[in-house]
Design an enzyme around this catalytic site. Structure first.
Site, PDB file in Angstrom:
ATOM      1  N   CYS A 248       0.974  -1.369   0.063  1.00 38.53           N
ATOM      2  CA  CYS A 248       0.015  -0.058  -0.077  1.00 38.53           C
ATOM      3  C   CYS A 248       0.934   1.053   0.101  1.00 38.53           C
ATOM      4  O   CYS A 248       1.477   1.482  -0.852  1.00 38.53           O
ATOM      5  CB  CYS A 248      -1.053  -0.116   1.091  1.00 38.53           C
ATOM      6  N   HIS A 333      -3.978  -5.641   0.057  1.00 38.42           N
ATOM      7  CA  HIS A 333      -3.576  -5.900   1.220  1.00 38.42           C
ATOM      8  C   HIS A 333      -3.705  -7.634   1.170  1.00 38.42           C
ATOM      9  O   HIS A 333      -4.668  -7.986   1.423  1.00 38.42           O
ATOM     10  CB  HIS A 333      -4.453  -5.398   2.426  1.00 38.42           C
ATOM     11  N   GLU A 335      -2.698  -9.521   3.302  1.00 38.02           N
ATOM     12  CA  GLU A 335      -2.993 -10.266   4.629  1.00 38.02           C
ATOM     13  C   GLU A 335      -4.424 -10.213   5.062  1.00 38.02           C
ATOM     14  O   GLU A 335      -4.863 -10.953   5.945  1.00 38.02           O
ATOM     15  CB  GLU A 335      -2.356  -9.330   5.752  1.00 38.02           C
TER      16      GLU A 335
END
Length: 358
Positions: A248, A333, A335
């Site tokens: 990001c 993202h 995760e």
């Protein structure tokens, strides 16, 4: 009580104001299209100083629980939603959303036509807005609207001091530069047997290398990457020293450090259903995203940078790698908090780079 959201161009959206007559908020108005994950969104530091609009029509139906917080506190300026659920149901619930908003001191405007608001932002682009009660004076509104949007919000969300998260035996030593890091990123690194030292954003390259890391992680975070030129300068010093992985804002900072340019998107990518294509494999992943800036493709000409991922919505760059160094980054993202976990294996590439470096 009655309240309203006033956009910078004068457009007004009416609703009910949760939190009392003295509650106000000002910031950039953005929208997120995720159907779930409102607590993760509210505690994601990448939304610092923004008024977040959630497009899903009912918010709060499963309450909140501390285990889902992504940072030490909420940094959002305000929340705008359709229906505010006051009678949620979930086995893991600890607080209702109204209780959470009260504890975190987040102004919330509800009973708003969020569909119309989202269409407005998509057409006109993100802009400043203020949340006020129906009875707020025009002078107060004018004063709030005149305040400039805060620059360098990274300094508001980064950790003030370094700290560590231990892992198992023979763990990889990772230094994470905290620009507003999410807890789930740290959890993912620990599950991959990484001993993580989280350092403030202002940490110098020399201080990072003194920790003798196997790899360096550049975290997510809020704002314009060009607002942190000192960080970009320090990352540039690290490019050929250790494997680096950015996510990001970390992706944007890394691109700037390698000589590329960035620009502001009209309304950004914020949601948990963003399709991204891996140009190396041809596979498409559904991803979680939250960013308002992107890497300028034209600026890559002549640089040792390869585009690895693109957005299938608008063709913007979603991932890059250095052609000769173990340096990679993605705009989204992997995760997944909140969102799908299609891309969690991107961390494996970082681990493999550290193995080779050892």
């Amino acid at each position: 009580m009655k309240g309203k959201l006033i956009l910078q161009d004068g457009t007004i959206f009416h609703g009910q104001l949760f939190g009392g007559s003295k509650v106000t908020a000002e910031g950039e108005v953005v929208f997120n299209t995720g159907m779930t994950g409102y607590q993760e969104i509210l505690t994601d530091p990448s939304y610092c100083k923004q008024i977040v609009t959630l497009t899903y029509p009912i918010i709060g139906n499963y309450g909140t629980a501390k285990q889902f917080n992504q940072s030490r506190k909420s940094f959002v300026s305000g929340l705008v939603i359709g229906e505010l659920c006051v009678n949620p149901s979930s086995s893991s619930m600890e607080k209702t959303l109204p209780e959470f908003l009260t504890a975190e001191k987040i102004p919330c405007l509800y009973d708003v036509d969020t569909r119309a608001l989202t269409k407005k932002i998509r057409l006109a682009g993100t802009m400043k807005g203020v949340i006020v009660s129906e009875y707020t004076s025009q002078n107060t509104i004018d004063e709030m609207m005149a305040l400039p949007i805060r620059k360098n919000v990274v300094e508001l969300v980064t950790t003030p001091i370094s700290y560590t998260l231990d892992a198992g035996n023979n763990a990889f030593n990772v230094v994470a530069m905290d620009f507003g890091i999410k807890r789930n990123i740290l959890d993912t690194l620990r599950k991959l047997n990484c001993h993580v030292t989280i350092v403030p954003a202002k940490t110098t390259a020399e201080e990072i290398l003194a920790l003798n890391p196997d790899g360096i992680f550049l975290s997510n975070g809020p704002g314009d990457p060009k607002d942190v030129p000192d960080v970009i300068r320090e990352v540039r010093k690290l490019l050929d020293k250790r494997p680096i992985f950015g996510i990001c804002l970390g992706h944007q900072i890394l691109a700037l450090a390698m000589g590329a340019d960035t620009y502001k998107l009209k309304f950004g990518h914020r949601g948990s259903n963003q399709p991204v294509k891996d140009l190396r494999t041809g596979k498409v992943a559904i991803t979680s995203q939250n960013h308002g800036y992107a890497v300028e493709e034209k600026s890559l000409a002549g640089l040792p940078i390869e585009v690895t991922h693109i957005s299938l919505n608008d063709g913007t760059i979603e991932g890059v790698r250095h052609k000769s160094l173990p340096v990679t980054s993605v705009q989204y993202h992997p995760e997944a908090a909140p969102g799908p976990n299609d891309s969690v294996k991107l961390f494996d590439e970082f681990i493999e780079h550290m193995k080779r470096k050892r």
